[in-house]
Structures are given as C-alpha cells and as structure tokens.
Motif scaffolding. Sequence first.
Motif, mmCIF file in Angstrom:
data_model
loop_
_atom_site.group_PDB
_atom_site.id
_atom_site.type_symbol
_atom_site.label_atom_id
_atom_site.label_comp_id
_atom_site.label_asym_id
_atom_site.label_seq_id
_atom_site.Cartn_x
_atom_site.Cartn_y
_atom_site.Cartn_z
ATOM 1 N N UNK A 98 -1.964 -10.520 -2.015
ATOM 2 C CA UNK A 98 -2.244 -9.120 -1.307
ATOM 3 C C UNK A 98 -1.467 -8.070 -1.841
ATOM 4 N N UNK A 99 -2.207 -7.164 -2.274
ATOM 5 C CA UNK A 99 -1.416 -5.824 -2.583
ATOM 6 C C UNK A 99 -1.972 -4.788 -1.810
ATOM 7 N N UNK A 100 -1.037 -3.879 -1.368
ATOM 8 C CA UNK A 100 -1.231 -2.674 -0.871
ATOM 9 C C UNK A 100 -0.806 -1.533 -1.220
ATOM 10 N N UNK A 101 -1.485 -0.495 -1.260
ATOM 11 C CA UNK A 101 -1.172 0.769 -2.006
ATOM 12 C C UNK A 101 -1.413 1.690 -0.480
ATOM 13 N N UNK A 102 -0.311 2.379 -0.136
ATOM 14 C CA UNK A 102 -0.563 3.251 1.127
ATOM 15 C C UNK A 102 0.129 4.688 0.823
ATOM 16 N N UNK A 103 -0.632 5.487 1.678
ATOM 17 C CA UNK A 103 -0.055 6.685 1.384
ATOM 18 C C UNK A 103 0.160 7.401 2.932
ATOM 19 N N UNK A 104 1.564 8.046 3.118
ATOM 20 C CA UNK A 104 1.965 8.705 4.484
ATOM 21 C C UNK A 104 1.429 10.117 4.142
ATOM 22 N N UNK A 105 0.516 10.706 5.101
ATOM 23 C CA UNK A 105 0.092 11.848 4.704
ATOM 24 C C UNK A 105 0.714 12.826 6.073
ATOM 25 N N UNK A 112 0.685 14.640 0.747
ATOM 26 C CA UNK A 112 1.071 13.181 0.669
ATOM 27 C C UNK A 112 2.783 13.411 0.569
ATOM 28 N N UNK A 113 3.244 12.812 1.879
ATOM 29 C CA UNK A 113 4.915 12.678 1.650
ATOM 30 C C UNK A 113 5.407 11.530 1.179
ATOM 31 N N UNK A 114 4.700 10.361 1.353
ATOM 32 C CA UNK A 114 5.053 8.882 0.566
ATOM 33 C C UNK A 114 3.831 8.347 -0.027
ATOM 34 N N UNK A 115 4.154 7.653 -1.209
ATOM 35 C CA UNK A 115 2.871 7.258 -1.872
ATOM 36 C C UNK A 115 3.585 5.745 -2.575
ATOM 37 N N UNK A 116 3.478 4.944 -1.999
ATOM 38 C CA UNK A 116 3.973 3.610 -2.403
ATOM 39 C C UNK A 116 3.126 2.114 -2.345
ATOM 40 N N UNK A 117 3.725 1.167 -2.948
ATOM 41 C CA UNK A 117 2.775 -0.116 -2.655
ATOM 42 C C UNK A 117 3.956 -1.088 -2.098
ATOM 43 N N UNK A 118 3.114 -2.307 -1.671
ATOM 44 C CA UNK A 118 3.606 -3.361 -1.009
ATOM 45 C C UNK A 118 2.805 -4.693 -1.674
#
Length: 168
Positions: A98-105, A112-118
């Motif tokens: 399970x991979x996630x790409x997420x953005x905090x807007x 977009x202030x944060x663009x990361x993956x988990x």
Amino acid sequence: MRTPAIVLLLAAAPLAGCGLTPLYSGGGHGAVGATLGAVDVGPIEGKAGWLVSGALRERLAAIGGGAARYRLNVRLDDKIVGLGARSDDSVARERRTLRARYQLIDGVSGTVVLDATAASDAGIDVVGSEYATIAAESTALERLSETIADQIVARLALYARRTQPARP
C-alpha cells in the motif's frame, strides 16, 4: 550502593542540555496540535481509502479539533503480487503493498505546502482455504492502512513543528 546512583546522574546530565523537546508539547493547544487539528481529510477511493481516511480522521481528531485550515488529499496504490510457486504452479505467498501520495493544501492560499509519500507492505501466506487467504489479505490491508495513517500524521506533525510558531 551510592555508586550506581551517582553514575546514573552523571550519565543523565548531558541529556538535560541536548535541546530535545517533545513534538506534541502543549497537547492539542500547542503549535503541532493546533495545526493537525485544522486538517480536513478529503475523500479517498476504494476500501483501502475508506480504511486510511478513517484512521487519519481518528488520529487527527484525537490531537485536536479546530476550523479546517488545511486539506489533505491522498491517492492510494494497493497491489497484491504473488511470490513463490508450489510444484503445481500455484502461488504460495503474496505481498500486499500500500503506497500513498499525499498533499497538504493550505485552504487560504490554495497552495500545496507538503507533497510526500508513505508506503508499507505485508507478506501473506496463501493457504488451501480461499476464505482464509481472503481474510488474511483483508487483515493485511487493515494493518497497512493503520501504518500509512501513522506515517502521514507523523510527517504532518514534523511539517507543523517546522513551520508553526511556538504557542505559549
């Protein structure tokens, strides 16, 4: 008898000046708690999305609840790959990833202030019972969703700690 106590005190003395502070100092009223409490989680597609969004909302609500200043958008990639083959060419083990790409807007500016993956993965034994294998895949997805949510919240907390002024 006094020697161990003295050694312990001497060993702890350098730690007092190391500058480490708790990430969540101030609880829900601290800078990190206030920021995390102001995050609205957008809808996420699929069963994995339902699990991850529920875990994220649970964690963010526990830290604090305020007016939503940020929006968290998450896209998931859920894969199951067969590994290992038996003599009859059937799959003996699976790997669920399970991979996630997420953005905090930022809700005010829309940037977009944060663009990361988990990411996280789990191994699943494929047994003779199809029901047992499906149950194991489902359990693995639940665990992976919790892990992904933990990784995202930890990264959001680090972002908040780095960017928000300290609150009294």
